[in-house]
Design a protein around this motif. Sequence first.
Motif, mmCIF file in Angstrom:
data_model
loop_
_atom_site.group_PDB
_atom_site.id
_atom_site.type_symbol
_atom_site.label_atom_id
_atom_site.label_comp_id
_atom_site.label_asym_id
_atom_site.label_seq_id
_atom_site.Cartn_x
_atom_site.Cartn_y
_atom_site.Cartn_z
ATOM 1 N N UNK A 84 -25.401 16.032 11.209
ATOM 2 C CA UNK A 84 -26.789 15.951 11.638
ATOM 3 C C UNK A 84 -27.660 16.521 10.532
ATOM 4 N N UNK A 85 -28.638 15.731 10.130
ATOM 5 C CA UNK A 85 -29.610 16.197 9.158
ATOM 6 C C UNK A 85 -30.768 16.808 9.947
ATOM 7 N N UNK A 86 -31.116 18.047 9.631
ATOM 8 C CA UNK A 86 -32.263 18.727 10.228
ATOM 9 C C UNK A 86 -33.344 18.800 9.163
ATOM 10 N N UNK A 87 -34.506 18.227 9.473
ATOM 11 C CA UNK A 87 -35.628 18.282 8.528
ATOM 12 C C UNK A 87 -36.845 18.878 9.218
ATOM 13 N N UNK A 88 -37.565 19.691 8.483
ATOM 14 C CA UNK A 88 -38.849 20.204 8.945
ATOM 15 C C UNK A 88 -39.755 20.174 7.724
ATOM 16 N N UNK A 89 -40.730 19.294 7.760
ATOM 17 C CA UNK A 89 -41.641 19.123 6.632
ATOM 18 C C UNK A 89 -42.959 19.828 6.957
ATOM 19 N N UNK A 101 -46.437 20.782 14.029
ATOM 20 C CA UNK A 101 -45.114 21.180 13.573
ATOM 21 C C UNK A 101 -44.037 20.475 14.400
ATOM 22 N N UNK A 102 -43.029 19.945 13.699
ATOM 23 C CA UNK A 102 -41.945 19.254 14.390
ATOM 24 C C UNK A 102 -40.675 19.283 13.552
ATOM 25 N N UNK A 103 -39.576 19.107 14.249
ATOM 26 C CA UNK A 103 -38.252 19.126 13.643
ATOM 27 C C UNK A 103 -37.590 17.771 13.865
ATOM 28 N N UNK A 104 -37.030 17.212 12.803
ATOM 29 C CA UNK A 104 -36.299 15.959 12.882
ATOM 30 C C UNK A 104 -34.809 16.272 13.003
ATOM 31 N N UNK A 105 -34.147 15.665 13.958
ATOM 32 C CA UNK A 105 -32.692 15.720 14.072
ATOM 33 C C UNK A 105 -32.191 14.301 13.868
ATOM 34 N N UNK A 106 -31.449 14.099 12.786
ATOM 35 C CA UNK A 106 -31.026 12.752 12.417
ATOM 36 C C UNK A 106 -29.503 12.717 12.315
ATOM 37 N N UNK A 107 -28.864 12.021 13.273
ATOM 38 C CA UNK A 107 -27.404 11.958 13.236
ATOM 39 C C UNK A 107 -26.934 11.004 12.146
ATOM 40 N N UNK A 108 -26.427 11.560 11.071
ATOM 41 C CA UNK A 108 -25.941 10.755 9.953
ATOM 42 C C UNK A 108 -25.583 11.676 8.810
ATOM 43 N N UNK A 109 -25.358 11.058 7.678
ATOM 44 C CA UNK A 109 -25.204 11.844 6.463
ATOM 45 C C UNK A 109 -26.356 11.461 5.549
ATOM 46 N N UNK A 110 -26.636 12.261 4.567
ATOM 47 C CA UNK A 110 -27.756 11.978 3.678
ATOM 48 C C UNK A 110 -27.566 10.661 2.937
ATOM 49 N N UNK A 111 -26.352 10.180 2.852
ATOM 50 C CA UNK A 111 -26.085 8.928 2.156
ATOM 51 C C UNK A 111 -26.435 7.710 3.008
ATOM 52 N N UNK A 112 -26.654 7.919 4.314
ATOM 53 C CA UNK A 112 -26.932 6.812 5.227
ATOM 54 C C UNK A 112 -28.386 6.737 5.659
ATOM 55 N N UNK A 113 -29.210 7.697 5.277
ATOM 56 C CA UNK A 113 -30.576 7.760 5.772
ATOM 57 C C UNK A 113 -31.450 6.634 5.244
ATOM 58 N N UNK A 114 -32.231 6.078 6.158
ATOM 59 C CA UNK A 114 -33.266 5.145 5.748
ATOM 60 C C UNK A 114 -34.543 5.932 5.499
ATOM 61 N N UNK A 115 -35.557 5.277 4.976
ATOM 62 C CA UNK A 115 -36.849 5.939 4.767
ATOM 63 C C UNK A 115 -37.535 6.129 6.105
ATOM 64 N N UNK A 116 -38.275 7.206 6.228
ATOM 65 C CA UNK A 116 -38.947 7.539 7.482
ATOM 66 C C UNK A 116 -40.214 6.721 7.680
#
Length: 137
Positions: A84-89, A101-116
């Motif tokens: 799970x990728x956790x992002x907070x920008x 303020x918000x937190x992204x929880x993205x089930x994947x690996x950094x190699x599989x992420x699409x653009x937001x």
Amino acid sequence: MAYDDQNIFARILRNELPAIKVYEDDQVLAFMDIMPQAEGHTLVIPKTPAVTLLDLPPEAAAYTIQIVQKIAKAIETALNAKGIVLMQLSGAAAGQTVPHVHFHLIPSSVHELGRHAVQMGDQEKIKALAEKIKALL
């Protein structure tokens, strides 16, 4: 920057705009990102009005991260996620697009992420994923 109570997340919190909710209590809301970077992309937001993480009171930040962890565990189990990728920008310069303020929880690996926020996701598929996650909370 002053908090804009007309931002999209503030409007979701007031039920003025729809959201595919995964979790809600008196302090936090978690819902599916409708423009996901990966299947199951979930957002967790505090109900406290704050533009960035630096604007969020420490007590609200501590509680929110506990819920982030709870939601992450449910995503991992429901979707059999390997990571799970956790992002907070924080701030536009960091890529923050909604001034709440918000937190992204993205089930994947950094190699599989699409653009937001590039392409709208399949809403029925997103709803089905939300149900799988909610069932574990």
